[in-house]
Design an enzyme around this catalytic site. Structure first.
Site: not given
Length: 253
Positions: A173-174
């Site tokens: 979940d950058l």
């Protein structure tokens, strides 16, 4: 990094072996930390609210961060903070603790994992993770709400992401909330829940595209969001050539 494990079904704990003592259950309880005068305040990370607190044992410096695992999306309305039990080695806190410890050992800029604990009840479990707080750090998200960042910052973020990618680590979940900038302008990546090591492949470009979508989404949602296409170009320049000098801020468009 060496660690120790305590297995007493339905409770499972893993912690840094360098701690003066094994963490007790109350150390993962926000209410207990408040009652003992250890809680300092709350903050936000990529997945929700976290509690900052003073270490409850001797020999530990700085501050610690307690994060309870919560589900996201539609399934959260049904399961809330419960996760399906499929074995200890497959549980979210166990995997995140060990992955982060491994990255730390490789010299990558991630918060030090302190301890993780889960409690199992039937088919499900609930869990918490404690990490070392990065001192004097602010999320990329918060910085972009305050004003424009320099080319050095954008270049630094790109170069940092490249370090993780070259080592094979893919962040699940950058986004701007999972990137920290400390007082010395060092870049950190946090919240490695569901992150993993992967062989080199197209996931690297997909990871960058995810970050770009997040940055662009905030442009549509917030008036005070200081981001432009030229900023992401500087990030990519840092990613593709980390050792090069950042472009001049006079070239902002």
């Amino acid at each position: 990094m060496e660690f120790e494990v305590q297995l007493s079904d339905p409770f499972f704990t893993i912690h840094d072996a360098a701690l003066a003592e094994a963490p007790e259950a109350w150390m993962f309880d926000p209410q207990a930390l408040h009652q003992r005068g250890l809680a300092i305040g709350h903050g936000d990370d990529g997945r929700g609210r976290v509690l900052f607190f003073d270490p409850p044992m001797p020999g530990s410096s700085g501050q610690w961060v307690l994060r309870h695992y919560f589900r996201g999306g539609a399934v959260a309305r049904i399961l809330g903070d419960r996760y399906l039990w499929t074995g200890l080695s497959r549980s979210r806190p166990w995997r995140e603790f060990l992955l982060t410890a491994r990255m730390r050992d490789e010299g990558l800029p991630v918060p030090r994992p302190v301890a993780a604990r889960l409690s199992r009840a039937g088919l499900y479990y609930r869990a918490d993770l404690v990490t070392q707080r990065v001192p004097d750090a602010c999320s990329f998200d918060a910085r972009l709400r305050q004003g424009s960042l320099t080319s050095r910052h954008w270049h630094g973020v790109g170069a940092c992401v490249r370090r993780f990618h070259d080592a094979g680590y893919c962040h699940a979940d950058l986004n701007s909330r999972n990137i920290l900038i400390d007082a010395c302008d060092r870049i950190w990546l946090l919240d490695w829940d569901r992150g993993r090591w992967r062989p080199q492949g197209s996931w690297r470009e997909e990871n960058l595209a995810r970050l770009k979508r997040d940055l662009e989404k905030h442009v549509r949602q917030h008036d005070g969001w200081f981001f432009s296409a030229s900023d992401f170009a500087k990030l990519l320049a840092g990613y593709h050539d980390p050792s090069a000098a950042p472009t001049s801020d006079s070239n902002r468009s």
